[in-house]
Structure formats: C-alpha cells, structure tokens
Design a protein around this motif. Structure first.
Motif, PDB file in Angstrom:
ATOM      1  N   ASP A  51       0.846  -1.198   0.000  1.00 12.31           N
ATOM      2  CA  ASP A  51       0.000   0.000   0.000  1.00 12.31           C
ATOM      3  C   ASP A  51       0.882   1.249   0.000  1.00 12.31           C
ATOM      4  N   ILE A 210      12.399  -5.116   7.431  1.00 14.71           N
ATOM      5  CA  ILE A 210      12.742  -3.840   6.773  1.00 14.71           C
ATOM      6  C   ILE A 210      13.134  -2.906   7.912  1.00 14.71           C
ATOM      7  N   VAL A 220      12.977  -6.984   2.891  1.00 10.83           N
ATOM      8  CA  VAL A 220      12.122  -6.316   1.915  1.00 10.83           C
ATOM      9  C   VAL A 220      12.475  -4.836   1.857  1.00 10.83           C
TER      10      VAL A 220
HETATM   11  O1  KIV Z   1       3.645  -1.137   1.651  1.00  9.00           O
HETATM   12  C1  KIV Z   1       4.832  -1.494   1.736  1.00  9.00           C
HETATM   13  O2  KIV Z   1       5.668  -1.190   0.880  1.00  9.00           O
HETATM   14  C2  KIV Z   1       5.236  -2.285   2.893  1.00  9.00           C
HETATM   15  C3  KIV Z   1       6.700  -2.574   3.056  1.00  9.00           C
HETATM   16  C4  KIV Z   1       7.410  -1.370   3.495  1.00  9.00           C
HETATM   17  C5  KIV Z   1       6.920  -3.732   3.951  1.00  9.00           C
HETATM   18  O3  KIV Z   1       4.412  -2.661   3.673  1.00  9.00           O
END
Ligand code: KIV
Length: 271
Positions: A51, A210, A220
C-alpha cells in the motif's frame, strides 16, 4: 541445489522450506506491469504490491488514502507480469478492521479480482479475529508488526517501534499469535535488530525485515527507494543499489535537447 534456484513458482511452502534450510528470502515491492516484469525476471522470491503505492504511485502523504479498488488495480498489473515470484498484496486501511465479514469480503475481492497469491495485513491481537477468518476462508496471510504505517496517526511519527520492554513483549506475543492463527510469514518493520532476532528464533514461520537488522529470514525494500528513483527518502536502513533518478533525468534532458536541436528523429528514425 538451493530451494531458490530449483523453484519454478514460489509458494508459501517454498518460503517455509527456505527458512528451514537457512536460505534468505528476497522481497521487493512493485505496483505496475513493467517494474514487476523486471523484478520477477531478476529472480526475486516475493513481490509485494504494497500500500506504499499510495506514496510512490499516487503521491499521497500516507498509505491510509489508497482504496481497495486502487490496490486491486495495482495487483492486477503486477500479477499479469509475474511467473515465478510469490505475489502478496497489502490489505488497505479501512477495509478489514470493522468486522470479520468485511475483512473476508475485502480479502476475497483482492484474491478473486487480481489472481494474487496471498495478502499482507498490518496488526497483531487487535485484528486477529479478522485475520483468522480470512485464513479460515483459505487465503494465505502474511502478518506485519512493528512500524505499521496505517497506524501512523496513532503514533504521530514513523520512528523506531518496540524500543521498550513492554512494547517488545507485546510484539513477541503478537508474533506467536499470528503464527498460531496460521499466518505463513511475518514482516517486521523498523524494530531493534536484537528484538527481530528474538522473534525470528521464537516462531517457525519466516520473518521478513525492513529496518529490522540482518537476523530475519528475509529482507524487503520499496523498489523505488533501493533503485534511487525516489531520492527524498533516506532512512538509515536503506541501501541504494542505483541512482536511477539521476540517470533518468540525464536521459530526459538529452532527449529534450535532441528535440530542440532537431537531432531527433534522424533519417533512420522515420518512415
Ligand atoms: O507497503 C509497503 O511497501 C510495505 C513494506 C514497506 C513492507 O508494507
């Protein structure tokens, strides 16, 4: 041969096997066909339709503003491009918290309309009944603890989370509850590395970090951040692997000057 090398399609059981065998899981975001195609062909294990599309694609100040229909659109674009990676889609804010029925309805819409492989949902004990219902409906769920951007208004910042004993204790308990509910993996965002290590050792499902140190089972990043397309975001945990914003600017300026000078198009570039 490693699991990563031999696998044709990454499933939730592949990810669990990677943890068992001590193989690190790589995960990146994508929100559109062209980027997802490059990321998948490069050999990533998991693509997250995050998101964070709210910030990166739409320019919104927080992730709270993206809608379910917009997430489904991004997921459809990514799924069309991917053949090997596991595609996990974020459940957006406001579509699962109020009731279990709402949660299952929204989850089923994402899965049915996009063809994605699983969902990621922010939250621990507070949203556990909703997560449980979604899992009971046969939809794999990746949990997300620590910094949860959808709750930013509650905290007022994106600072490090679970940096005291009581929050750290709750996070470990939440991680165990998510595992017991049947989550297949867990994102740990912006928490102390030592705590992420403890969580990773306490549960049998893979953890993907992260800003959570190197002891998690995988990592990630937002692809636009690590490629240097978005230059405005510079947290300590981010490693930049390219400076695409600079390269793109240079290429675009080159094009502008070629158009202005009449150099483009030349005889070979016309009919
Ligand atoms: O929405 C996103 O990109 C995330 C990552 C930062 C884990 O939830």
């Amino acid at each position: 041969m490693s699991v990563h090398t031999e696998i044709k399609k990454v499933t939730t059981s592949v990810l669990r096997k990677m943890k068992t065998q001590g193989e690190k899981i790589s995960m990146l975001t994508s929100y559109d066909f062209s980027m997802a195609s490059i990321v998948d062909k490069a050999g990533i294990d998991v693509i997250l339709v995050g998101d964070s599309a709210a910030n990166v694609m739409a320019g919104y100040p927080t992730t709270l503003l993206i809608t379910l229909d917009q997430m489904i659109y991004h997921a459809q674009c990514v799924v069309r491009a991917v053949s090997r990676a596991h595609v996990v889609v974020d459940m957006p804010f406001g579509y699962y918290e109020s009731s279990e029925a709402d949660a299952v309805r929204s989850a089923a819409r994402i899965m049915k309309e996009s063809g994605a492989d699983s969902l990621k949902i922010e939250g621990g004990e507070e949203v556990l009944p909703c997560i449980q219902k979604i899992i009971n409906a046969g939809i794999p769920v990746m949990g997300h603890l620590g910094l949860m951007p959808q709750s930013v208004n509650q905290y007022g910042s994106y600072a490090l989370r679970a940096n005291n004993e009581s929050e750290a204790k709750k996070l470990i308990e939440d991680a165990k509850k998510l595992e017991a509910a049947g989550c297949y993996a867990l994102v740990l965002e912006k928490i102390p590395a030592e705590l992420a290590k403890k969580v990773t050792e306490s549960i049998s499902i893979p953890t993907i970090g992260i800003g959570a140190g190197g002891a998690t089972d995988g990592q990630v990043l937002v692809v636009h951040d690590m490629l240097g397309i978005n230059k405005g975001f510079t947290p300590k945990f981010l490693r930049r692997y390219a400076n695409l914003a600079d390269e793109m600017t240079e290429a675009i300026q080159h094009y502008i000057s070629d158009v202005q000078s009449g150099d483009f198009p030349n005889e070979n570039e016309q009919y």
